[in-house]
Design a protein around this motif. Structure first.
Motif, PDB file in Angstrom:
ATOM      1  N   ASP A 136      58.254  60.599 -75.339  1.00  0.00           N
ATOM      2  CA  ASP A 136      57.950  59.573 -74.349  1.00  0.00           C
ATOM      3  C   ASP A 136      58.967  58.448 -74.426  1.00  0.00           C
ATOM      4  OD1 ASP A 136      55.735  60.958 -73.521  1.00  0.00           O
ATOM      5  OD2 ASP A 136      54.332  59.819 -74.756  1.00  0.00           O
ATOM      6  N   LYS A 189      54.752  59.058 -66.089  1.00  0.00           N
ATOM      7  CA  LYS A 189      53.342  59.210 -66.453  1.00  0.00           C
ATOM      8  C   LYS A 189      52.488  58.065 -65.918  1.00  0.00           C
ATOM      9  CE  LYS A 189      52.492  60.053 -70.729  1.00  0.00           C
ATOM     10  NZ  LYS A 189      52.542  60.184 -72.199  1.00  0.00           N
ATOM     11  N   ASP A 190      52.991  56.830 -66.053  1.00  0.00           N
ATOM     12  CA  ASP A 190      52.141  55.688 -65.720  1.00  0.00           C
ATOM     13  C   ASP A 190      53.002  54.470 -65.373  1.00  0.00           C
ATOM     14  OD1 ASP A 190      49.786  54.350 -65.303  1.00  0.00           O
ATOM     15  OD2 ASP A 190      49.571  53.736 -67.401  1.00  0.00           O
ATOM     16  N   LYS A 226      54.059  57.370 -59.702  1.00  0.00           N
ATOM     17  CA  LYS A 226      53.372  58.122 -60.745  1.00  0.00           C
ATOM     18  C   LYS A 226      53.440  59.616 -60.424  1.00  0.00           C
ATOM     19  CE  LYS A 226      49.092  58.398 -63.286  1.00  0.00           C
ATOM     20  NZ  LYS A 226      47.745  57.872 -63.459  1.00  0.00           N
ATOM     21  N   GLY A 227      53.884  60.405 -61.389  1.00  0.00           N
ATOM     22  CA  GLY A 227      54.002  61.849 -61.217  1.00  0.00           C
ATOM     23  C   GLY A 227      55.337  62.316 -60.673  1.00  0.00           C
ATOM     24  N   THR A 258      55.997  54.183 -68.143  1.00  0.00           N
ATOM     25  CA  THR A 258      56.011  55.179 -69.209  1.00  0.00           C
ATOM     26  C   THR A 258      56.367  56.527 -68.599  1.00  0.00           C
ATOM     27  OG1 THR A 258      54.248  53.950 -70.299  1.00  0.00           O
ATOM     28  CG2 THR A 258      54.687  56.164 -71.095  1.00  0.00           C
ATOM     29  N   ALA A 259      57.294  57.228 -69.249  1.00  0.00           N
ATOM     30  CA  ALA A 259      57.745  58.527 -68.746  1.00  0.00           C
ATOM     31  C   ALA A 259      57.946  59.485 -69.908  1.00  0.00           C
ATOM     32  CB  ALA A 259      59.037  58.370 -67.960  1.00  0.00           C
ATOM     33  N   THR A 260      58.025  60.773 -69.578  1.00  0.00           N
ATOM     34  CA  THR A 260      58.263  61.823 -70.557  1.00  0.00           C
ATOM     35  C   THR A 260      59.589  62.499 -70.238  1.00  0.00           C
ATOM     36  OG1 THR A 260      55.894  62.214 -70.721  1.00  0.00           O
ATOM     37  CG2 THR A 260      57.330  63.917 -71.575  1.00  0.00           C
ATOM     38  N   THR A 282      59.660  62.713 -66.166  1.00  0.00           N
ATOM     39  CA  THR A 282      58.465  62.698 -65.330  1.00  0.00           C
ATOM     40  C   THR A 282      57.715  61.410 -65.615  1.00  0.00           C
ATOM     41  OG1 THR A 282      58.294  65.097 -65.443  1.00  0.00           O
ATOM     42  CG2 THR A 282      56.331  63.899 -64.753  1.00  0.00           C
TER      43      THR A 282
END
Length: 104
Positions: A32, A99-100, A16-17, A60-62, A97
């Motif tokens: 996303d 996210k979760d 994450k991150g 989940t990513a951006t 990036t």
């Protein structure tokens, strides 16, 4: 917590991150994306290994940006024959990036 995810035929370790450079994905910068081909997850409770994928797990990513890699030159040459070829290539990447990470 981390997860091993398959994105476009390649495997990546995601946390994450974390920021990661992958092969170019469909979508605009800022949108996303969701990856449900999770091969393994690990957290405090233990390790979940899929066969081949972990059920009900997704990442989940951006998409941050679309970039190009360094230029690579491919040169072919045969001596004494006057044969020379030069070709260049720049691979396109997406910077994402995370996210979760969800696993149930």
């Amino acid at each position: 917590m981390y997860a091993l995810v398959e994105i476009k035929g390649k495997q990546y370790k995601l946390e994450k991150g974390s920021v990661l450079k992958v092969d170019k994905l469909e979508g605009d910068a800022g949108s996303d994306v969701e990856f449900d081909s999770v091969l393994m997850t690990s957290d405090e409770a233990g390790v979940n290994v899929g066969a081949p994928y972990v059920k009900n797990a997704k990442v989940t990513a951006t998409i941050e940006d679309h970039t190009k890699g360094d230029k690579i030159f491919i040169i072919k040459y045969k001596r004494r024959k006057g044969y020379r070829r030069k070709q260049g290539h720049r691979q396109q990447y997406s910077v994402i990036t995370v996210k979760d990470i969800v696993s149930t």
